[in-house]
Design a protein around this motif. Structure first.
Motif, PDB file in Angstrom:
ATOM      1  N   ILE A  67      72.011 -39.424 -53.039  1.00 56.82           N
ATOM      2  CA  ILE A  67      71.807 -38.089 -53.615  1.00 56.82           C
ATOM      3  C   ILE A  67      70.890 -37.253 -52.721  1.00 56.82           C
ATOM      4  CG2 ILE A  67      70.765 -36.860 -55.586  1.00 56.82           C
ATOM      5  CD1 ILE A  67      71.883 -39.240 -57.347  1.00 56.82           C
ATOM      6  N   SER A  68      69.860 -37.905 -52.161  1.00 52.22           N
ATOM      7  CA  SER A  68      68.947 -37.120 -51.326  1.00 52.22           C
ATOM      8  C   SER A  68      69.548 -36.846 -49.942  1.00 52.22           C
ATOM      9  CB  SER A  68      67.571 -37.774 -51.251  1.00 52.22           C
ATOM     10  OG  SER A  68      67.469 -38.594 -50.122  1.00 52.22           O
ATOM     11  N   ARG A  69      70.273 -37.803 -49.386  1.00 58.39           N
ATOM     12  CA  ARG A  69      70.853 -37.586 -48.053  1.00 58.39           C
ATOM     13  C   ARG A  69      71.998 -36.569 -48.082  1.00 58.39           C
ATOM     14  NH1 ARG A  69      73.814 -41.854 -43.900  1.00 58.39           N
ATOM     15  NH2 ARG A  69      74.592 -40.213 -42.536  1.00 58.39           N
ATOM     16  N   GLN A 122      72.849 -28.782 -59.696  1.00 60.92           N
ATOM     17  CA  GLN A 122      72.753 -30.196 -60.091  1.00 60.92           C
ATOM     18  C   GLN A 122      72.007 -30.342 -61.413  1.00 60.92           C
ATOM     19  OE1 GLN A 122      73.961 -33.037 -59.628  1.00 60.92           O
ATOM     20  NE2 GLN A 122      73.974 -33.748 -57.543  1.00 60.92           N
ATOM     21  N   SER A 179      72.729 -33.927 -50.180  1.00 59.52           N
ATOM     22  CA  SER A 179      72.295 -33.063 -51.289  1.00 59.52           C
ATOM     23  C   SER A 179      73.302 -31.967 -51.634  1.00 59.52           C
ATOM     24  CB  SER A 179      70.935 -32.451 -50.967  1.00 59.52           C
ATOM     25  OG  SER A 179      71.034 -31.741 -49.750  1.00 59.52           O
ATOM     26  N   LYS A 180      74.213 -31.660 -50.713  1.00 61.53           N
ATOM     27  CA  LYS A 180      75.212 -30.614 -50.997  1.00 61.53           C
ATOM     28  C   LYS A 180      76.470 -31.202 -51.658  1.00 61.53           C
ATOM     29  CE  LYS A 180      73.996 -27.089 -47.596  1.00 61.53           C
ATOM     30  NZ  LYS A 180      72.756 -27.670 -47.067  1.00 61.53           N
ATOM     31  N   THR A 181      76.499 -32.519 -51.803  1.00 60.32           N
ATOM     32  CA  THR A 181      77.664 -33.197 -52.377  1.00 60.32           C
ATOM     33  C   THR A 181      77.358 -33.595 -53.817  1.00 60.32           C
ATOM     34  OG1 THR A 181      78.072 -34.113 -50.179  1.00 60.32           O
ATOM     35  CG2 THR A 181      79.280 -35.115 -52.004  1.00 60.32           C
ATOM     36  N   GLU A 182      78.360 -33.449 -54.678  1.00 56.97           N
ATOM     37  CA  GLU A 182      78.190 -33.888 -56.066  1.00 56.97           C
ATOM     38  C   GLU A 182      78.454 -35.399 -56.109  1.00 56.97           C
ATOM     39  OE1 GLU A 182      80.498 -33.112 -60.220  1.00 56.97           O
ATOM     40  OE2 GLU A 182      80.210 -31.355 -58.946  1.00 56.97           O
ATOM     41  N   GLY A 234      68.813 -40.227 -60.753  1.00 53.02           N
ATOM     42  CA  GLY A 234      69.052 -38.809 -60.495  1.00 53.02           C
ATOM     43  C   GLY A 234      70.505 -38.387 -60.593  1.00 53.02           C
ATOM     44  N   GLN A 272      69.123 -42.613 -52.668  1.00 48.89           N
ATOM     45  CA  GLN A 272      69.300 -42.421 -51.232  1.00 48.89           C
ATOM     46  C   GLN A 272      70.504 -41.522 -50.931  1.00 48.89           C
ATOM     47  OE1 GLN A 272      67.550 -44.510 -48.867  1.00 48.89           O
ATOM     48  NE2 GLN A 272      68.920 -44.748 -47.127  1.00 48.89           N
TER      49      GLN A 272
END
Length: 286
Positions: free
Chosen positions: A196-198, A3, A200-203, A226, A194
């Protein structure tokens, strides 16, 4: 997933699709070939949709045949609106990404793809399966992701719910799309950190539309939230012909570049080629 590197997605397809006069295939190809030399991560270059719906994109396959990919790291993305379009797109080896507009507004999903949200979810599943078999990746746009003008219910929970549903189905790249330009810095900073943090493996990226005066604050908010993937178009041309609003174009790529340069992000772009594309754009957009 890395990321750290910023991914800039240049969107000439979105810029051109609403133009009234047909842009000749040769001119489109010349413009895209210049943009391919700039160094963007991805070029949203065309779409496999009904020529009745978007006449400007009827020549996407011919344009593709004219593109020189021998000396570029930029990947190609094509938009599809149904299974038939996805089946057409995956036949082309040069295309890396298939983009699908999944609206969280029932009204707009019907207007944009002539199908319900429930039907569109089935289309996403079929597209994911096609992508897997053909070595492509799906990019799903959560369209009307910041609200809608139709009175359909919208809140952060609805956005997060649909993100969850799509990611659970196997979507690896999700872009929150502001189809009519009603995102605000508050909404961008309210929902994206929210997500991006939840997930986290997804772009997770943004495809924002904006009036020229509000562009900069939206870019700043996305950066602060972010986001590492931003869609934009040279000079902010374009917008969505299915949601008519003359004032609301794309975010201008030069504004994104300027902002990220001010933050010392290493974009590694060929600005000479970019300036050539800026000049040539006059022939297309007038």
């Amino acid at each position: 997933m890395n990321q750290n590197k910023f991914k800039l997605i240049e969107c000439p397809r979105d810029a051109m699709q609403g133009l009234h006069d047909f842009v000749p295939t040769e001119l489109k190809s010349e413009y895209l070939n210049l943009l391919l030399q700039v160094g963007f991560d991805t070029l949203d270059f065309g779409s496999f949709v009904s020529p009745k719906a978007i006449p400007q994109m009827a020549d996407t396959a011919n344009v593709l045949a004219n593109l020189d990919l021998s000396n570029t790291t930029t990947k190609l993305l094509a938009i599809v609106a149904n299974l038939r379009g996805a089946e057409d797109a995956v036949k082309h080896e040069q295309i890396s990404y298939l983009g699908f507009p999944f609206s969280i507004s029932e009204t707009f999903q019907q207007r944009n793809t002539n199908s319900s949200i429930a039907q569109s979810l089935i289309t996403v599943e079929e597209m994911l399966s096609l992508c897997q078999k053909n070595n492509k990746k799906a990019v799903v746009y959560l369209s009307m992701g910041f609200g809608n003008p139709y009175g359909d219910e919208w809140n952060y929970e609805i956005v997060e719910k649909w993100a969850d549903v799509l990611i659970t189905k196997g979507v690896e790249i999700l872009s929150l799309a502001d189809t009519v330009g009603i995102s605000t810095p508050e909404k961008i900073e309210g929902i994206l950190p929210q997500l991006i943090s939840r997930f986290s493996k997804t772009e997770i990226g943004v495809h924002l539309h904006s009036t020229p005066t509000e562009r900069f604050e939206k870019i700043k908010a996305a950066y602060k939230a972010g986001v590492k993937r931003i869609d934009s178009a040279l000079k902010g041309f374009g917008g969505c012909p299915m949601a008519a609003d003359d004032l609301t174009g794309n975010i201008a790529t030069e504004d994104v570049i300027g902002f990220l340069n001010s933050k010392n992000e290493n974009l590694n772009l060929d600005m000479d080629k970019w300036n050539e594309a800026m000049i040539l754009s006059g022939k297309i957009f007038g």
